[in-house]
Design a protein around this motif. Structure first.
Motif, mmCIF file in Angstrom:
data_model
loop_
_atom_site.group_PDB
_atom_site.id
_atom_site.type_symbol
_atom_site.label_atom_id
_atom_site.label_comp_id
_atom_site.label_asym_id
_atom_site.label_seq_id
_atom_site.Cartn_x
_atom_site.Cartn_y
_atom_site.Cartn_z
ATOM 1 N N LEU A 94 0.844 -1.184 0.000
ATOM 2 C CA LEU A 94 0.000 0.000 0.000
ATOM 3 C C LEU A 94 0.885 1.241 0.000
ATOM 4 O O LEU A 94 1.907 1.270 0.694
ATOM 5 C CB LEU A 94 -0.908 0.029 1.235
ATOM 6 C CG LEU A 94 -1.839 -1.167 1.451
ATOM 7 C CD1 LEU A 94 -2.603 -0.999 2.764
ATOM 8 C CD2 LEU A 94 -2.801 -1.316 0.290
ATOM 9 N N GLY A 156 -3.225 0.219 -4.176
ATOM 10 C CA GLY A 156 -3.808 0.736 -2.934
ATOM 11 C C GLY A 156 -3.076 1.990 -2.505
ATOM 12 O O GLY A 156 -1.849 1.967 -2.322
ATOM 13 N N SER A 330 -9.897 -2.868 -2.260
ATOM 14 C CA SER A 330 -9.113 -3.748 -3.121
ATOM 15 C C SER A 330 -9.751 -5.126 -3.228
ATOM 16 O O SER A 330 -9.814 -5.711 -4.321
ATOM 17 C CB SER A 330 -7.683 -3.863 -2.573
ATOM 18 O OG SER A 330 -6.901 -4.719 -3.371
#
Length: 366
Positions: A94, A156, A330
């Motif tokens: 992320l 992300g 996600s």
């Protein structure tokens, strides 16, 4: 005799209904019964993990008990063995994006430090890796960031409370599951985590009244319109005609020192509520003694700011919620701008401080 004996049939046992084994209750069942939460949320809640709020943990645990859920000791032993042996796939990454040119500048910001640590713990809990990306002068341009994320397959992204003077990030948003912390004036990402300034202002207003202050002024924050609107809404709810007398005492955040001094004196304000922790020094520059000549409280403090009264924002929780939101998006494959938006407000906690003593303790009157 023998023939008759040989033809005698052995009586068959009476047929009985054999009960089918009871159905095994799974975490997927618990997720459905608990209101449609994600299975990973159930797993964490059943392990009493602090990444899940206490209310949610208790709700899921009660749901599991009512459904007759029992942990599988063999599966637990297998998972423990798997984790100890390191047999895990590489974790998804992320991106945690901040508008600082250097890591030292981010580390010097208590707000961003809390956001980072909260997000980092949540990412580890959800088996993700969190990486820091710096955007701005001396760091990455938005175009370069966009290219790096695409090349590495990172979808992300958390925009971590950009400063009001920083323009919105120009990225190829259709590639990303994006969440922003604050930055409420931005259109994208459509999912937002923010401190609850409306309720914070209401709490601060009430506390000032309890301490004996009568003329409560609100100094709006320059830059981000949405935050100022929330603070103003909270102020007006408490200053409604049924609760307070006189006109609302609201001033824009871009007042010069001279105009701030004139506003306070002409309106006879005895306490100032503001979202910026720098307001104390501004009041001093305007010729007032905060905590002695005039009271003041901050609507968005961090734990480090101990000398100021006000609302302590739970920035670590905000960082964790941002990660949880991105991971959920996600898993649902929800990338790009959404047809709807959602804001999750994080409550703050009031803390008394020397800047807002009881009114009778102020030793100097203006």
């Amino acid at each position: 005799m023998s023939k008759a004996f040989g033809t005698m049939a052995r009586p068959r046992p009476a047929e009985t209904d054999v009960d089918s084994p009871p159905a095994v209750v799974t975490m997927r069942d618990i997720a459905r019964l608990a209101g449609g939460v994600h299975q990973s949320t159930v797993s964490l809640a059943l392990r009493n993990h602090p990444a899940i709020s206490l209310a949610t943990r208790r709700h899921i645990q009660r749901t599991a008990a009512a459904a007759g859920y029992h942990r599988d000791p063999l599966l637990d032993a297998f998972n423990e063995r798997r984790l100890q042996s390191g047999q895990r796939k590489s974790h998804p990454v992320l991106a945690f994006v901040v508008d600082f040119g250097h890591r030292r500048k981010m580390d010097a910001s208590p707000l961003h430090g809390h956001l980072w640590h909260g997000a980092l713990r949540a990412a580890e809990t959800l088996f993700h890796r969190l990486e820091l990306f710096l955007v701005g002068p001396g760091a990455l341009t938005p175009e370069r960031l966009d290219s790096i994320l695409f090349t590495r397959g990172i979808d992300g992204l958390i925009v971590a409370s950009f400063r009001p003077q920083t323009p919105p990030l120009e990225l190829t948003w259709k590639r990303y599951c994006g969440v922003k912390i604050e930055c409420q004036d931005w259109v994208v990402p459509h999912f937002t985590i923010a401190t609850d300034l409306l309720q914070s202002t209401r709490v601060a207003y009430r506390r000032a009244k309890q301490l004996g202050y009568s003329r409560v002024g609100l100094l709006l924050e320059p830059g981000e319109r949405a935050r100022s609107d929330l603070a103003q809404a909270g102020y007006l709810v408490e200053h409604s005609p049924t609760r307070a007398r006189g006109k609302p005492l609201i001033a824009p955040g871009n007042l010069s020192v001279q105009r701030l001094r004139k506003w306070i004196r002409s309106e006879q304000i005895d306490v100032v509520l503001a979202a910026s922790a720098a307001t104390g020094s501004v009041l001093t520059a305007a010729g007032f003694a905060p905590g002695r000549e005039i009271g003041w409280a901050c609507l968005a403090l961090t734990e480090a700011e101990r000398t100021v009264a006000g609302l302590v924002a739970d920035y670590e929780r905000a960082g964790a919620l941002a990660v949880e939101q991105v991971v959920s998006l996600s898993r649902l494959n929800l990338r790009g701008p959404s047809s709807s938006s959602m804001i999750t407000y994080v409550p703050s906690t009031w803390r008394d401080g020397p800047s807002l003593p009881s009114r009778h303790l102020l030793t100097t009157s203006r």
